[in-house]
Design an enzyme around this catalytic site. Structure first.
Site: not given
Ligand code: FPP
Length: 262
Positions: A33, A46, A81
């Site tokens: 996260d 983002r 998501n």
């Molecule tokens: C949450 O951060 C993250 C996600 C929903 C996506 C996670 C994906 C990756 C780290 C890359 C994955 C890699 C592969 C190879 C599939 P957020 O966007 O909710 O962060 P925030 O809470 O700060 O907005």
């Protein structure tokens, strides 16, 4: 063996992280996260955070594999998501091909086998192909399993599992009173990482302290570590430090310590 793992202490000095190599968690699950906030802090879009987050998956995969972790499960995309803006979803769906296109040779070098759990049939063709090609290319690797939770949700997983069991009961392949915890375990998506279905350690980055529909059944006795670091900044040393916290915990699985039994 672990002398290369260092952390920075409160005085900004580098210290070695002390790990017991006989107590490395077999299965580590991570809620990655904070990508969005990492980007916002830098005045970037983002998706730049997701890209950096993807790069960091490579670092943490190598570290976990070197430490002797058996299964590393990463929450890459949840069934919830899809509610994000279309452009962000589309960017996230392109990440697996970007990731595997460059990283499969290193995965093979590290003897890491790719696995996926989630409703993959609902993913775009290109995403499915990237993941299934990587699974095929790494199928003979015998080291750590890198298990991506992609379009995964814990409640949906339980519903699917219950339906499979109900079907068996309906077809007289199983009696209702034979259903036990093992029946449920086998019906879940983590059956593919048997015998390490249940994470020993759950890590969530970015300061949030929630499970967010991740591995609801499997986390029953997992140790949890919540860290303020945003996922793109979460380093190999942070992983070592969180494993060290895990090693200091006293896991009783509902029982008592030997000395407390009198
Ligand atoms: C949450 O951060 C993250 C996600 C929903 C996506 C996670 C994906 C990756 C780290 C890359 C994955 C890699 C592969 C190879 C599939 P957020 O966007 O909710 O962060 P925030 O809470 O700060 O907005």
């Amino acid at each position: 063996m672990f002398s290369k793992l260092f952390k920075t202490n409160s005085e900004n000095e580098t210290e070695e992280v002390d790990l017991d190599e006989n107590k490395i968690p077999n299965h580590i699950a991570i809620i990655m996260d904070g990508n969005g906030r990492w980007a916002q802090k830098r005045r970037l879009p983002r998706v730049a955070g997701h890209k950096q987050g993807m790069e960091n998956v490579k670092e943490i995969t190598k570290a976990a594999s070197n430490l002797g972790v058996k299964v590393l499960t990463l929450y890459a995309f949840s069934t919830e998501n899809w509610k994000r803006p279309k452009s962000e979803v589309s960017f996230l769906m392109d990440l697996p091909s970007k990731f595997f296109d460059t990283f499969v040779p290193e995965l093979i070098e590290n003897n890491v086998k790719v696995n996926v759990m989630g409703y993959t049939d609902q993913l775009p063709e290109k995403t499915q192909k990237a993941v299934f090609d990587a699974i095929e290319q790494t199928k003979n690797c015998t080291g750590m399993i890198l298990n991506f939770a992609l379009n995964y949700g814990g409640r949906a997983e339980i519903v699917t599992g219950v339906k499979k069991i109900a079907e068996k009961v309906q077809n007289n392949e199983l009696a209702a009173d034979e259903i036990d915890e093992e029946t449920i375990r086998k019906s879940l998506m983590t059956a593919s990482v048997y015998p390490y279905d249940d994470p020993d350690l759950l890590i969530r980055t970015s300061g949030e302290e929630r499970i967010s529909n991740f591995l609801l059944w499997q986390l029953a006795y997992s140790e949890m570590v919540f860290t303020d670091t945003f996922w793109p900044d979460y380093s190999q040393a942070d992983l070592a430090e969180d494993i060290s916290k895990f090693q200091q915990r006293n896991r009783r699985f509902g029982g008592l310590n030997e000395g407390d039994k009198k």
